[in-house]
Design a protein around this motif. Structure first.
Motif, PDB file in Angstrom:
ATOM      1  N   CYS A  98     -25.855  11.069   5.293  1.00 36.64           N
ATOM      2  CA  CYS A  98     -26.030  12.524   5.370  1.00 36.64           C
ATOM      3  C   CYS A  98     -26.951  12.886   6.525  1.00 36.64           C
ATOM      4  N   ASP A  99     -26.513  13.799   7.370  1.00 33.86           N
ATOM      5  CA  ASP A  99     -27.335  14.308   8.466  1.00 33.86           C
ATOM      6  C   ASP A  99     -27.613  15.788   8.223  1.00 33.86           C
ATOM      7  N   MET A 100     -28.751  16.246   8.721  1.00 33.15           N
ATOM      8  CA  MET A 100     -29.109  17.662   8.586  1.00 33.15           C
ATOM      9  C   MET A 100     -29.331  18.249   9.975  1.00 33.15           C
ATOM     10  N   GLU A 101     -28.706  19.390  10.237  1.00 25.33           N
ATOM     11  CA  GLU A 101     -28.782  20.023  11.546  1.00 25.33           C
ATOM     12  C   GLU A 101     -29.239  21.471  11.419  1.00 25.33           C
ATOM     13  N   ILE A 127     -19.153  18.384  14.201  1.00 24.17           N
ATOM     14  CA  ILE A 127     -18.513  17.983  12.946  1.00 24.17           C
ATOM     15  C   ILE A 127     -17.383  16.997  13.200  1.00 24.17           C
ATOM     16  N   GLN A 128     -16.597  17.280  14.247  1.00 21.61           N
ATOM     17  CA  GLN A 128     -15.464  16.412  14.562  1.00 21.61           C
ATOM     18  C   GLN A 128     -15.934  15.032  15.024  1.00 21.61           C
ATOM     19  N   GLU A 129     -16.897  14.995  15.939  1.00 19.17           N
ATOM     20  CA  GLU A 129     -17.373  13.720  16.466  1.00 19.17           C
ATOM     21  C   GLU A 129     -18.174  12.930  15.435  1.00 19.17           C
ATOM     22  N   GLY A 130     -18.751  13.617  14.456  1.00 21.36           N
ATOM     23  CA  GLY A 130     -19.518  12.927  13.422  1.00 21.36           C
ATOM     24  C   GLY A 130     -18.661  12.361  12.307  1.00 21.36           C
ATOM     25  N   HIS A 131     -17.367  12.705  12.320  1.00 22.08           N
ATOM     26  CA  HIS A 131     -16.422  12.223  11.293  1.00 22.08           C
ATOM     27  C   HIS A 131     -16.939  12.511   9.873  1.00 22.08           C
ATOM     28  N   TYR A 132     -17.447  13.719   9.693  1.00 24.07           N
ATOM     29  CA  TYR A 132     -18.010  14.092   8.396  1.00 24.07           C
ATOM     30  C   TYR A 132     -16.915  14.383   7.378  1.00 24.07           C
TER      31      TYR A 132
END
Length: 395
Positions: free
Chosen positions: A18-21, A84-89
């Motif tokens: 999980c990442d937070m931005e 979102i796309q590059e992070g493959h979330y």
């Protein structure tokens, strides 16, 4: 946002990456900083409440055309979609209106349809939320359901789960004696019997806290303790140090990670009716007094708590705004009610005796009345309704 960080910590603890931005910082740190400063400034000049109420009136129209807030998301929507796309979330959780508006725009323009959740961190439905299009909306309490529906949200999308707080910090509770030992060491205080008061002005330390401390101090003894958490308001912290430098029982802290410990040590919390702090207090079962609400959002929070108290759903919460000293005096001069309102196992015979009177109308006599050591209650065997009284006490 502390709720966002609490969610992140809980997910990571469960093995979920999980990442937070900061949504605005995706565009630029400057934009995020300026927006935050404008928010703080609008509160100081009492502009925020006016804008909030105007936004409510606009939202009540539930127009099909999108708002200015939605339009402004064009400043960072493209970069957020790329992240979102590059992070493959696998999904997105929003704890603020801005990212929720941005996610809605992304769905319309870029066709991204990841599972999305909005988490409401206050006890009301904020303006403009109706124009967002996320999959689920987590709300603070089930009694808010009809308000959210009335303001444009779908019943099927609402989940009354509550406001996230750090489970490792606030779900547990250490004994008051142990907590006070640790806080005494923190402030280099000598151990002393007395009541402890915790004052919090939110992360930015708003409200006339110095006046509140002065009025409170005039009503307490030297053995009582007053702790003020000033958040990021360094000016408030320095002001307290200056005005109460000759008062060793008054201490001020800036931003701290010891809130849970200090709550365990204190007898009552006086705070703005922010959603997160109020939730933490409820979980901690510390008597709560609401003061100095920010116009708009926090007034609505306070109204929810006041209604809940009147309906008996939150028996250990009291809602007060004015007078400041009077609200403090209520808790300070009524320890029996404070013990019952705590909604936990009473720590003394006197506290239990007062709670039984308040809840069941049964008069018992605590052992201190007879100068008898230990925590015991006396029940008269000669009373005619002794059988009924014992039955009620067993409950």
């Amino acid at each position: 946002n502390s709720s966002g960080k609490a969610l992140q910590a809980a997910l990571i603890e469960r093995g979920v990456q999980c990442d937070m931005e900061d949504t605005l910082a995706i565009r630029s740190e400057w934009l995020s900083k300026v927006t935050s400063e404008l928010y703080e400034f609008s509160i100081k000049i009492s502009l925020f409440g006016l804008v909030y109420r105007l936004a409510e009136h606009y939202s009540a129209l539930q127009l099909k055309s999108k708002s200015l807030i939605y339009a402004l998301t064009s400043l960072y929507t493209q970069r957020l979609a790329k992240l979102i796309q590059e992070g493959h979330y696998d999904g997105v959780i929003c704890v603020h209106l801005f990212p929720a508006e941005a996610i809605t725009r992304i769905r319309h323009i870029y066709g991204q349809h990841l599972p999305t959740i909005f988490v409401m961190t206050d006890y009301t439905c904020i303006p403009l939320l109706y124009e967002t299009e996320l999959d689920k909306y987590v709300i603070a309490h089930k009694d808010l359901t009809e308000e959210f529906i009335r303001k444009g949200l779908s019943r099927e999308k609402l989940q009354s789960i509550g406001i996230p707080v750090y489970e490792d910090k606030f779900s547990g509770r250490i004994s008051k004696n142990e907590a006070r030992k640790q806080v005494n060491a923190l402030f280099e205080w000598e151990e002393a019997d007395g009541k402890w008061y915790l004052i919090m002005g939110g992360s930015m330390g708003f409200g006339n806290i110095t006046k509140l401390i002065r009025e409170l101090k005039s009503k307490v003894s030297d053995s009582d303790r007053i702790i003020c958490v000033c958040g990021k308001n360094e000016g408030l912290k320095q002001s307290i140090h200056k005005h109460f430098s000759e008062s060793p029982n008054v201490k001020a802290l800036g931003y701290t990670h010891k809130i849970s410990l200090i709550m365990d040590a204190c007898d009552v919390l006086l705070t703005k009716p922010g959603g997160i702090t109020s939730t933490e207090a409820i979980i901690k079962n510390i008597p709560l007094v609401h003061i100095n609400p920010i116009k708009g959002l926090e007034e609505d929070n306070a109204a929810f708590f006041k209604k809940a108290v009147e309906e008996g759903k939150l028996p250990f919460v009291k809602h007060f705004t004015e007078p400041l000293a009077g609200s403090v005096a209520f808790v300070e001069t009524d320890p029996g009610k404070a013990g019952y309102l705590l909604d936990r196992a009473p720590e003394t015979a006197l506290e239990l005796s007062n709670a039984i009177v308040e809840k069941y109308g049964i008069m018992t006599v605590p052992s201190p009345m007879f100068e008898y050591p230990g925590n015991y209650l006396r029940i008269g065997f000669g009373r005619e309704n002794f059988k009924e009284v014992i039955s009620m006490l067993f409950k």
